[in-house]
Motif scaffolding. Structure first.
Motif, PDB file in Angstrom:
ATOM      1  N   GLY A 147     -36.987   9.699   1.984  1.00  0.00           N
ATOM      2  CA  GLY A 147     -35.731  10.403   2.180  1.00  0.00           C
ATOM      3  C   GLY A 147     -34.628   9.436   2.562  1.00  0.00           C
ATOM      4  O   GLY A 147     -34.872   8.409   3.208  1.00  0.00           O
ATOM      5  N   VAL A 148     -33.399   9.758   2.176  1.00  0.00           N
ATOM      6  CA  VAL A 148     -32.219   8.946   2.500  1.00  0.00           C
ATOM      7  C   VAL A 148     -31.189   9.875   3.142  1.00  0.00           C
ATOM      8  O   VAL A 148     -30.678  10.797   2.490  1.00  0.00           O
ATOM      9  CB  VAL A 148     -31.630   8.269   1.249  1.00  0.00           C
ATOM     10  N   ALA A 149     -30.894   9.618   4.402  1.00  0.00           N
ATOM     11  CA  ALA A 149     -30.033  10.513   5.173  1.00  0.00           C
ATOM     12  C   ALA A 149     -28.567  10.117   5.039  1.00  0.00           C
ATOM     13  O   ALA A 149     -27.936   9.654   5.994  1.00  0.00           O
ATOM     14  CB  ALA A 149     -30.459  10.510   6.637  1.00  0.00           C
ATOM     15  N   LEU A 150     -28.008  10.319   3.858  1.00  0.00           N
ATOM     16  CA  LEU A 150     -26.574  10.092   3.709  1.00  0.00           C
ATOM     17  C   LEU A 150     -25.820  11.060   4.625  1.00  0.00           C
ATOM     18  O   LEU A 150     -26.254  12.193   4.819  1.00  0.00           O
ATOM     19  CB  LEU A 150     -26.136  10.323   2.260  1.00  0.00           C
ATOM     20  N   PRO A 151     -24.708  10.639   5.191  1.00  0.00           N
ATOM     21  CA  PRO A 151     -23.943  11.552   6.049  1.00  0.00           C
ATOM     22  C   PRO A 151     -23.542  12.807   5.288  1.00  0.00           C
ATOM     23  O   PRO A 151     -22.915  12.745   4.235  1.00  0.00           O
ATOM     24  CB  PRO A 151     -22.706  10.726   6.421  1.00  0.00           C
ATOM     25  N   GLY A 152     -23.964  13.958   5.807  1.00  0.00           N
ATOM     26  CA  GLY A 152     -23.546  15.221   5.221  1.00  0.00           C
ATOM     27  C   GLY A 152     -24.331  15.665   4.000  1.00  0.00           C
ATOM     28  O   GLY A 152     -24.151  16.802   3.541  1.00  0.00           O
ATOM     29  N   HIS A 153     -25.212  14.806   3.440  1.00  0.00           N
ATOM     30  CA  HIS A 153     -25.935  15.219   2.234  1.00  0.00           C
ATOM     31  C   HIS A 153     -27.191  14.373   2.087  1.00  0.00           C
ATOM     32  O   HIS A 153     -27.114  13.175   1.808  1.00  0.00           O
ATOM     33  CB  HIS A 153     -25.053  15.063   0.991  1.00  0.00           C
ATOM     34  N   PHE A 154     -28.330  15.004   2.245  1.00  0.00           N
ATOM     35  CA  PHE A 154     -29.608  14.297   2.182  1.00  0.00           C
ATOM     36  C   PHE A 154     -30.038  14.134   0.731  1.00  0.00           C
ATOM     37  O   PHE A 154     -29.936  15.077  -0.068  1.00  0.00           O
ATOM     38  CB  PHE A 154     -30.667  15.090   2.945  1.00  0.00           C
ATOM     39  N   VAL A 155     -30.533  12.937   0.374  1.00  0.00           N
ATOM     40  CA  VAL A 155     -31.006  12.671  -0.979  1.00  0.00           C
ATOM     41  C   VAL A 155     -32.349  11.951  -0.891  1.00  0.00           C
ATOM     42  O   VAL A 155     -32.918  11.792   0.186  1.00  0.00           O
ATOM     43  CB  VAL A 155     -29.984  11.834  -1.790  1.00  0.00           C
ATOM     44  N   VAL A 156     -32.863  11.518  -2.038  1.00  0.00           N
ATOM     45  CA  VAL A 156     -34.165  10.848  -2.117  1.00  0.00           C
ATOM     46  C   VAL A 156     -33.990   9.482  -2.757  1.00  0.00           C
ATOM     47  O   VAL A 156     -33.198   9.319  -3.695  1.00  0.00           O
ATOM     48  CB  VAL A 156     -35.153  11.704  -2.942  1.00  0.00           C
ATOM     49  N   GLY A 157     -34.727   8.498  -2.237  1.00  0.00           N
ATOM     50  CA  GLY A 157     -34.701   7.154  -2.798  1.00  0.00           C
ATOM     51  C   GLY A 157     -36.053   6.765  -3.353  1.00  0.00           C
ATOM     52  O   GLY A 157     -37.100   7.173  -2.833  1.00  0.00           O
ATOM     53  N   PHE A 158     -36.030   5.976  -4.420  1.00  0.00           N
ATOM     54  CA  PHE A 158     -37.245   5.430  -5.025  1.00  0.00           C
ATOM     55  C   PHE A 158     -37.100   3.915  -5.087  1.00  0.00           C
ATOM     56  O   PHE A 158     -36.046   3.407  -5.482  1.00  0.00           O
ATOM     57  CB  PHE A 158     -37.445   5.967  -6.448  1.00  0.00           C
ATOM     58  N   GLY A 159     -38.164   3.184  -4.723  1.00  0.00           N
ATOM     59  CA  GLY A 159     -38.159   1.739  -4.889  1.00  0.00           C
ATOM     60  C   GLY A 159     -37.602   0.978  -3.705  1.00  0.00           C
ATOM     61  O   GLY A 159     -37.142   1.542  -2.714  1.00  0.00           O
ATOM     62  N   GLU A 160     -37.649  -0.355  -3.840  1.00  0.00           N
ATOM     63  CA  GLU A 160     -37.154  -1.256  -2.806  1.00  0.00           C
ATOM     64  C   GLU A 160     -35.623  -1.302  -2.820  1.00  0.00           C
ATOM     65  O   GLU A 160     -34.986  -0.935  -3.829  1.00  0.00           O
ATOM     66  CB  GLU A 160     -37.716  -2.660  -3.023  1.00  0.00           C
ATOM     67  N   PRO A 161     -35.010  -1.774  -1.717  1.00  0.00           N
ATOM     68  CA  PRO A 161     -33.548  -1.778  -1.638  1.00  0.00           C
ATOM     69  C   PRO A 161     -32.857  -2.485  -2.798  1.00  0.00           C
ATOM     70  O   PRO A 161     -31.798  -2.035  -3.257  1.00  0.00           O
ATOM     71  CB  PRO A 161     -33.280  -2.499  -0.307  1.00  0.00           C
ATOM     72  N   ASP A 162     -33.447  -3.574  -3.305  1.00  0.00           N
ATOM     73  CA  ASP A 162     -32.785  -4.310  -4.382  1.00  0.00           C
ATOM     74  C   ASP A 162     -33.013  -3.672  -5.752  1.00  0.00           C
ATOM     75  O   ASP A 162     -32.461  -4.129  -6.756  1.00  0.00           O
ATOM     76  CB  ASP A 162     -33.246  -5.770  -4.398  1.00  0.00           C
ATOM     77  N   ASP A 163     -33.845  -2.609  -5.792  1.00  0.00           N
ATOM     78  CA  ASP A 163     -34.113  -1.918  -7.055  1.00  0.00           C
ATOM     79  C   ASP A 163     -34.103  -0.404  -6.825  1.00  0.00           C
ATOM     80  O   ASP A 163     -34.799   0.351  -7.493  1.00  0.00           O
ATOM     81  CB  ASP A 163     -35.473  -2.369  -7.611  1.00  0.00           C
ATOM     82  N   GLN A 164     -33.286   0.021  -5.868  1.00  0.00           N
ATOM     83  CA  GLN A 164     -33.315   1.418  -5.429  1.00  0.00           C
ATOM     84  C   GLN A 164     -32.669   2.352  -6.446  1.00  0.00           C
ATOM     85  O   GLN A 164     -31.630   2.054  -7.034  1.00  0.00           O
ATOM     86  CB  GLN A 164     -32.577   1.548  -4.088  1.00  0.00           C
ATOM     87  N   VAL A 165     -33.319   3.511  -6.620  1.00  0.00           N
ATOM     88  CA  VAL A 165     -32.773   4.581  -7.442  1.00  0.00           C
ATOM     89  C   VAL A 165     -32.650   5.816  -6.563  1.00  0.00           C
ATOM     90  O   VAL A 165     -33.610   6.195  -5.871  1.00  0.00           O
ATOM     91  CB  VAL A 165     -33.676   4.883  -8.656  1.00  0.00           C
ATOM     92  N   LEU A 166     -31.482   6.437  -6.573  1.00  0.00           N
ATOM     93  CA  LEU A 166     -31.251   7.632  -5.769  1.00  0.00           C
ATOM     94  C   LEU A 166     -31.240   8.868  -6.653  1.00  0.00           C
ATOM     95  O   LEU A 166     -30.758   8.832  -7.788  1.00  0.00           O
ATOM     96  CB  LEU A 166     -29.906   7.537  -5.033  1.00  0.00           C
ATOM     97  N   ALA A 167     -31.754   9.977  -6.108  1.00  0.00           N
ATOM     98  CA  ALA A 167     -31.731  11.256  -6.814  1.00  0.00           C
ATOM     99  C   ALA A 167     -31.280  12.335  -5.847  1.00  0.00           C
ATOM    100  O   ALA A 167     -31.546  12.263  -4.637  1.00  0.00           O
ATOM    101  CB  ALA A 167     -33.113  11.592  -7.368  1.00  0.00           C
TER     102      ALA A 167
END
Length: 272
Positions: free
Chosen positions: A123-143
């Motif tokens: 999980g990725v806790a963006l302010p105000g809107h939670f999303v999902v991350g895949f992969g390492e930080p240098d190859d991250q994909v958000l959905a």
């Protein structure tokens, strides 16, 4: 209900807390009829959905696309503005049943299904809107599960943050969210839902009680609970909890502690 709370406290103190288990225990407190059978059925549904993902190694983008096709496309999981007005949108078993929910609970579905299939997901806790991350930080994909799992560009993420806070996207905002931080945020959403509905003070109270069972939580939640008890007419208990909170904060905020003691005296006076 006491059994579910005890299990919630025990799970929260495990070395690796189980996010799905904690969310389902919240559901069991909210809806006691759920029971163990209902919790087991929800876990089985997560397992079933994971088993429908294509087998084999994938890069982060392929994982994200596979989840979008399965959960967002085939099964229609997504959110709408109306979901913010429903308590069910914060309960995992109900989200699995309705295929609707808040961004954070849809993200729990995405991460739990993907994790079971072996994906590098979080999980990725963006302010105000939670999303999902895949992969390492240098190859991250958000959905964005709220939008059916739509893959997000960097510009999309920047717009989400700017729209919620007016701030720029910072790298620290893209770090994996800790399971207990996710659970606290879920409970915060439930408390916010109940706060807008004074007749639902019992919901606010159990959400506060569960928050206080977490190993780490804002100290001010204890004062919030005391205030809620006073509003519910439980003046003696609420005043006692205010005084206990004042003892905790006095060393760092003596003026605030005295103000809280004044509110405790006022609460006791309402008994006369």
């Amino acid at each position: 209900m006491h059994e579910w709370r005890r299990r919630f406290a025990d799970e929260a103190r495990e070395e690796r807390p189980d996010l799905a288990e904690l969310c389902l225990l919240i559901g069991a407190v909210a809806e006691p009829d759920l029971g163990q059978a209902g919790m087991d059925a929800a876990e089985a549904e997560l397992d079933r959905l994971a088993g429908l993902l294509p087998y084999g190694p994938k890069d982060p983008r392929a994982w994200a696309a596979a989840l979008e096709r399965l959960l967002g496309g085939r099964y229609g999981f997504h959110g709408t503005p109306a979901d913010y007005r429903r308590l069910e949108s914060s309960l995992l078993h109900q989200v699995l049943r309705r295929r609707r929910g808040l961004p954070i609970m849809l993200s729990v579905v995405w991460t739990e299904v993907a994790r079971r299939a072996g994906a590098p997901v979080y999980g990725v806790a963006l302010p105000g809107h939670f999303v999902v991350g895949f992969g390492e930080p240098d190859d991250q994909v958000l959905a964005d599960p709220f939008d059916g799992g739509r893959l997000l560009t960097g510009a999309d993420a920047e717009l989400l943050v700017a729209g919620a806070t007016g701030e720029r996207l910072r790298p620290s905002m893209l770090l994996p969210a800790d399971p207990l931080e996710i659970v606290l945020r879920v409970l915060n959403n439930i408390r916010a839902w109940a706060a807008a509905r004074p007749e639902q003070s019992d919901v606010a109270l159990w959400a506060l009680d569960l928050s206080l069972l977490l190993p780490s939580h804002p100290a001010r939640l204890r004062y919030e609970r005391a205030e809620l008890l006073v509003r519910r007419g439980e003046f003696v208990v609420g005043a006692a909890e205010m005084e206990a909170y004042a003892e905790v904060v006095e060393a760092v905020e003596p003026a605030a502690a005295e103000a809280v003691r004044g509110r405790a005296r006022a609460a006791r006076a309402r008994l006369n």
